[in-house]
Write a protein that holds these residues in place. Structure first.
Motif, PDB file in Angstrom:
ATOM      1  N   ALA A 187       0.808  -0.933  -0.256  1.00 47.57           N
ATOM      2  CA  ALA A 187      -0.061  -0.082   0.294  1.00 47.57           C
ATOM      3  C   ALA A 187       1.001   1.277   0.116  1.00 47.57           C
ATOM      4  O   ALA A 187       1.965   1.017  -0.042  1.00 47.57           O
ATOM      5  CB  ALA A 187      -0.589  -0.039   1.361  1.00 47.57           C
ATOM      6  N   PHE A 188       0.030   2.253  -0.299  1.00 47.95           N
ATOM      7  CA  PHE A 188       1.078   3.760   0.134  1.00 47.95           C
ATOM      8  C   PHE A 188       0.402   4.282   1.294  1.00 47.95           C
ATOM      9  O   PHE A 188      -0.516   5.224   1.074  1.00 47.95           O
ATOM     10  CB  PHE A 188       0.942   4.241  -1.180  1.00 47.95           C
ATOM     11  CG  PHE A 188       2.066   5.580  -1.432  1.00 47.95           C
ATOM     12  CD1 PHE A 188       3.367   5.332  -1.741  1.00 47.95           C
ATOM     13  CD2 PHE A 188       1.833   6.792  -0.643  1.00 47.95           C
ATOM     14  CE1 PHE A 188       3.989   6.653  -2.175  1.00 47.95           C
ATOM     15  CE2 PHE A 188       2.095   8.226  -0.856  1.00 47.95           C
ATOM     16  CZ  PHE A 188       3.826   8.033  -1.757  1.00 47.95           C
ATOM     17  N   VAL A 189       0.590   4.017   2.271  1.00 48.22           N
ATOM     18  CA  VAL A 189       0.943   4.986   3.448  1.00 48.22           C
ATOM     19  C   VAL A 189       1.650   5.600   4.582  1.00 48.22           C
ATOM     20  O   VAL A 189       3.044   5.682   3.757  1.00 48.22           O
ATOM     21  CB  VAL A 189      -0.138   4.182   5.027  1.00 48.22           C
ATOM     22  CG1 VAL A 189      -1.565   3.561   4.211  1.00 48.22           C
ATOM     23  CG2 VAL A 189       1.628   2.982   4.791  1.00 48.22           C
ATOM     24  N   PHE A 190       1.322   6.960   5.467  1.00 49.62           N
ATOM     25  CA  PHE A 190       2.386   6.666   5.904  1.00 49.62           C
ATOM     26  C   PHE A 190       2.263   7.049   7.498  1.00 49.62           C
ATOM     27  O   PHE A 190       3.317   7.868   7.800  1.00 49.62           O
ATOM     28  CB  PHE A 190       2.536   9.013   5.633  1.00 49.62           C
ATOM     29  CG  PHE A 190       2.548   8.886   4.480  1.00 49.62           C
ATOM     30  CD1 PHE A 190       4.187   9.582   3.634  1.00 49.62           C
ATOM     31  CD2 PHE A 190       1.370   9.484   3.449  1.00 49.62           C
ATOM     32  CE1 PHE A 190       4.323  10.107   2.719  1.00 49.62           C
ATOM     33  CE2 PHE A 190       1.623   9.997   2.390  1.00 49.62           C
ATOM     34  CZ  PHE A 190       3.022  10.320   2.012  1.00 49.62           C
ATOM     35  N   THR A 191       2.074   6.387   7.809  1.00 51.80           N
ATOM     36  CA  THR A 191       1.972   5.814   8.980  1.00 51.80           C
ATOM     37  C   THR A 191       2.615   5.199   9.535  1.00 51.80           C
ATOM     38  O   THR A 191       3.489   5.887  10.968  1.00 51.80           O
ATOM     39  CB  THR A 191       0.856   3.862   9.268  1.00 51.80           C
ATOM     40  OG1 THR A 191      -0.384   4.410   8.451  1.00 51.80           O
ATOM     41  CG2 THR A 191       0.607   4.298  10.702  1.00 51.80           C
ATOM     42  N   ASN A 192       3.875   4.104   8.738  1.00 52.98           N
ATOM     43  CA  ASN A 192       5.596   4.291   9.384  1.00 52.98           C
ATOM     44  C   ASN A 192       5.935   5.081  10.363  1.00 52.98           C
ATOM     45  O   ASN A 192       6.848   5.156  11.124  1.00 52.98           O
ATOM     46  CB  ASN A 192       6.490   2.971   8.655  1.00 52.98           C
ATOM     47  CG  ASN A 192       4.781   1.925   8.561  1.00 52.98           C
ATOM     48  OD1 ASN A 192       4.492   1.390   8.905  1.00 52.98           O
ATOM     49  ND2 ASN A 192       4.864   1.635   7.108  1.00 52.98           N
ATOM     50  N   TYR A 193       5.689   6.164   9.031  1.00 55.65           N
ATOM     51  CA  TYR A 193       7.205   7.735   9.281  1.00 55.65           C
ATOM     52  C   TYR A 193       6.116   8.419  11.009  1.00 55.65           C
ATOM     53  O   TYR A 193       6.829   8.932  11.541  1.00 55.65           O
ATOM     54  CB  TYR A 193       6.891   8.054   7.721  1.00 55.65           C
ATOM     55  CG  TYR A 193       7.517   7.405   7.230  1.00 55.65           C
ATOM     56  CD1 TYR A 193       9.536   7.497   6.679  1.00 55.65           C
ATOM     57  CD2 TYR A 193       7.233   6.969   6.093  1.00 55.65           C
ATOM     58  CE1 TYR A 193      10.088   7.290   6.580  1.00 55.65           C
ATOM     59  CE2 TYR A 193       8.084   6.421   4.791  1.00 55.65           C
ATOM     60  CZ  TYR A 193      10.013   6.536   4.975  1.00 55.65           C
ATOM     61  OH  TYR A 193      10.383   5.560   4.170  1.00 55.65           O
ATOM     62  N   GLU A 194       5.365   8.226  10.288  1.00 57.28           N
ATOM     63  CA  GLU A 194       4.391   8.815  11.489  1.00 57.28           C
ATOM     64  C   GLU A 194       4.449   8.704  12.518  1.00 57.28           C
ATOM     65  O   GLU A 194       4.502   9.160  14.214  1.00 57.28           O
ATOM     66  CB  GLU A 194       2.930   9.250  11.365  1.00 57.28           C
ATOM     67  CG  GLU A 194       2.692  10.036  10.007  1.00 57.28           C
ATOM     68  CD  GLU A 194       0.733   9.853   9.402  1.00 57.28           C
ATOM     69  OE1 GLU A 194       0.035   9.651  10.406  1.00 57.28           O
ATOM     70  OE2 GLU A 194       0.565  10.817   8.006  1.00 57.28           O
ATOM     71  N   GLU A 195       4.694   7.066  13.225  1.00 57.20           N
ATOM     72  CA  GLU A 195       4.789   6.398  14.402  1.00 57.20           C
ATOM     73  C   GLU A 195       5.800   6.102  14.665  1.00 57.20           C
ATOM     74  O   GLU A 195       5.875   6.762  15.753  1.00 57.20           O
ATOM     75  CB  GLU A 195       3.985   5.345  13.832  1.00 57.20           C
ATOM     76  CG  GLU A 195       2.509   4.525  13.931  1.00 57.20           C
ATOM     77  CD  GLU A 195       2.546   2.998  13.953  1.00 57.20           C
ATOM     78  OE1 GLU A 195       3.373   2.822  13.819  1.00 57.20           O
ATOM     79  OE2 GLU A 195       1.267   2.530  13.850  1.00 57.20           O
ATOM     80  N   SER A 196       7.201   6.829  13.813  1.00 58.14           N
ATOM     81  CA  SER A 196       8.708   6.900  14.090  1.00 58.14           C
ATOM     82  C   SER A 196       8.877   7.952  14.515  1.00 58.14           C
ATOM     83  O   SER A 196       8.999   8.715  15.379  1.00 58.14           O
ATOM     84  CB  SER A 196       9.338   6.026  12.906  1.00 58.14           C
ATOM     85  OG  SER A 196       9.191   5.240  12.911  1.00 58.14           O
ATOM     86  N   LEU A 197       7.831   9.362  13.546  1.00 56.95           N
ATOM     87  CA  LEU A 197       8.900  10.461  13.645  1.00 56.95           C
ATOM     88  C   LEU A 197       7.807  11.058  14.914  1.00 56.95           C
ATOM     89  O   LEU A 197       8.304  12.304  15.400  1.00 56.95           O
ATOM     90  CB  LEU A 197       8.328  11.484  12.392  1.00 56.95           C
ATOM     91  CG  LEU A 197       9.731  11.178  11.846  1.00 56.95           C
ATOM     92  CD1 LEU A 197       8.893  11.890  10.540  1.00 56.95           C
ATOM     93  CD2 LEU A 197      10.723  11.298  12.361  1.00 56.95           C
ATOM     94  N   THR A 198       6.771  11.015  15.845  1.00 61.07           N
ATOM     95  CA  THR A 198       5.936  11.365  17.191  1.00 61.07           C
ATOM     96  C   THR A 198       6.163  10.586  18.172  1.00 61.07           C
ATOM     97  O   THR A 198       5.896  10.894  18.512  1.00 61.07           O
ATOM     98  CB  THR A 198       4.723  11.317  16.281  1.00 61.07           C
ATOM     99  OG1 THR A 198       4.021  10.145  16.021  1.00 61.07           O
ATOM    100  CG2 THR A 198       4.211  11.840  15.084  1.00 61.07           C
ATOM    101  N   SER A 199       6.771   9.782  18.351  1.00 62.64           N
ATOM    102  CA  SER A 199       7.362   8.725  19.292  1.00 62.64           C
ATOM    103  C   SER A 199       8.038   9.034  20.217  1.00 62.64           C
ATOM    104  O   SER A 199       9.912   9.616  19.492  1.00 62.64           O
ATOM    105  CB  SER A 199       7.117   7.635  18.512  1.00 62.64           C
ATOM    106  OG  SER A 199       7.670   7.008  19.660  1.00 62.64           O
ATOM    107  N   PRO A 200       8.036   9.422  21.043  1.00 61.15           N
ATOM    108  CA  PRO A 200       8.971  10.147  22.759  1.00 61.15           C
ATOM    109  C   PRO A 200       9.924   8.518  22.015  1.00 61.15           C
ATOM    110  O   PRO A 200      11.402   9.302  22.232  1.00 61.15           O
ATOM    111  CB  PRO A 200       8.096  10.170  23.839  1.00 61.15           C
ATOM    112  CG  PRO A 200       6.877  10.122  23.185  1.00 61.15           C
ATOM    113  CD  PRO A 200       5.983   9.752  21.771  1.00 61.15           C
TER     114      PRO A 200
END
Length: 283
Positions: free
Chosen positions: A46-59
């Motif tokens: 698929a084409f989702v940004f979920t992985n980057y969002e979870e990485s960049l927003t996780s403390p």
């Protein structure tokens, strides 16, 4: 188009094909997978940004990246200090070229063994009942074993310095050997003392070697995970270790996203080093 015009392209074709197959294609695959989705049992093209969002927003992820940068800065500084003075001694205080090569080869002897073996060899030395603690207690310098020596950030940094110092020594030594000794004699004749010669002549001319060694050390430390896993005893983390854990849990898209972020970060650090020192111009 004449043969003389296409000859350079033909000569570059094999290397281009190798780089495309073993560098560009794998990186492109990782970037593609980083946009896929996944669950506990499978991944979905698929084409989702979920992985980057979870990485960049996780403390936790930010803390891991900062911890990795901490290791990188400390190991780089220590390897630079040790590597420069070892290379300086070999280049300027050992007069015989044969002895220079012999001593340089002595520095490479540890590389005849595996990185893992050299790293694990620190454990019986630094352990609570290890050789160092027992020696210090026998000498009466300490009353009880030092706990920080093993399974700590100190152990991680020590092992990395041991593993990667030669990557700093080699390029600096090669650069120092290329310095015209007449420049040093001219500076001495002009009244410069040893410190002035070091700071105004030797170090500026050694910048290409320092930059190349820095690139080696920075890239190796940023991607290291085995050393962090073994020497910290699971009490610390790095980006490489985080990706290894994600792969073990079959979270390939998340690991690919972190790999892309790490690659961008490493390229930025390398770019900053090359911005400070123009290696092509200096060499």
């Amino acid at each position: 188009m004449t043969l003389s015009r296409i000859a350079p392209y033909l000569q570059a074709t094999p290397l281009t094909a190798i780089l495309a197959a073993f560098l560009v294609l794998p990186i492109a695959t990782i970037v593609m997978v980083s946009f896929w989705d996944y669950d506990s049992i499978q991944i979905f093209p698929a084409f989702v940004f979920t992985n980057y969002e979870e990485s960049l927003t996780s403390p936790v992820t930010w803390s891991t990246y900062l911890n990795t940068l901490k290791y990188t800065v400390i190991v780089w500084a220590v390897t630079l200090l040790i590597g420069f003075w070892v290379a300086y001694y070999l280049a300027f205080h050992i007069r015989s070229a044969t002895m220079q090569m012999v001593l340089f080869l002595v520095c490479t002897i540890p590389f005849l063994t595996s990185n893992i073996i050299r790293m694990i060899s620190w454990i019986p030395f630094l352990g609570r009942n290890g050789l160092l603690n027992q020696t210090l207690m026998t000498m009466g310098l300490i009353d009880r074993p030092l706990e920080f020596l093993l399974f700590s950030d100190f152990a991680v940094v020590l092992a990395m310095v041991h593993l990667y110092t030669l990557f700093m020594v080699t390029p600096i030594f090669n650069t120092l050997m290329r310095i015209d000794r007449a420049l040093i004699e001219a500076a001495r004749d002009a009244g410069a003392n040893g410190f002035q010669i070091l700071t105004n002549v030797i170090i500026p001319l050694a910048k290409p070697g320092i930059a190349i060694g820095s690139i080696f050390v920075v890239t190796l430390v940023m991607g290291d995970f085995i050393t962090v896993r073994f020497m910290s005893g699971g009490q610390s983390a790095s980006v490489g270790l985080m990706m290894a854990n994600q792969i073990a849990l079959l979270q390939y898209p998340a690991a690919a996203a972190n790999a892309v972020i790490l690659l961008v970060l490493v390229l930025l650090l390398v770019g900053a080093i090359l911005r400070i020192v123009n290696i092509r111009k200096e060499l």
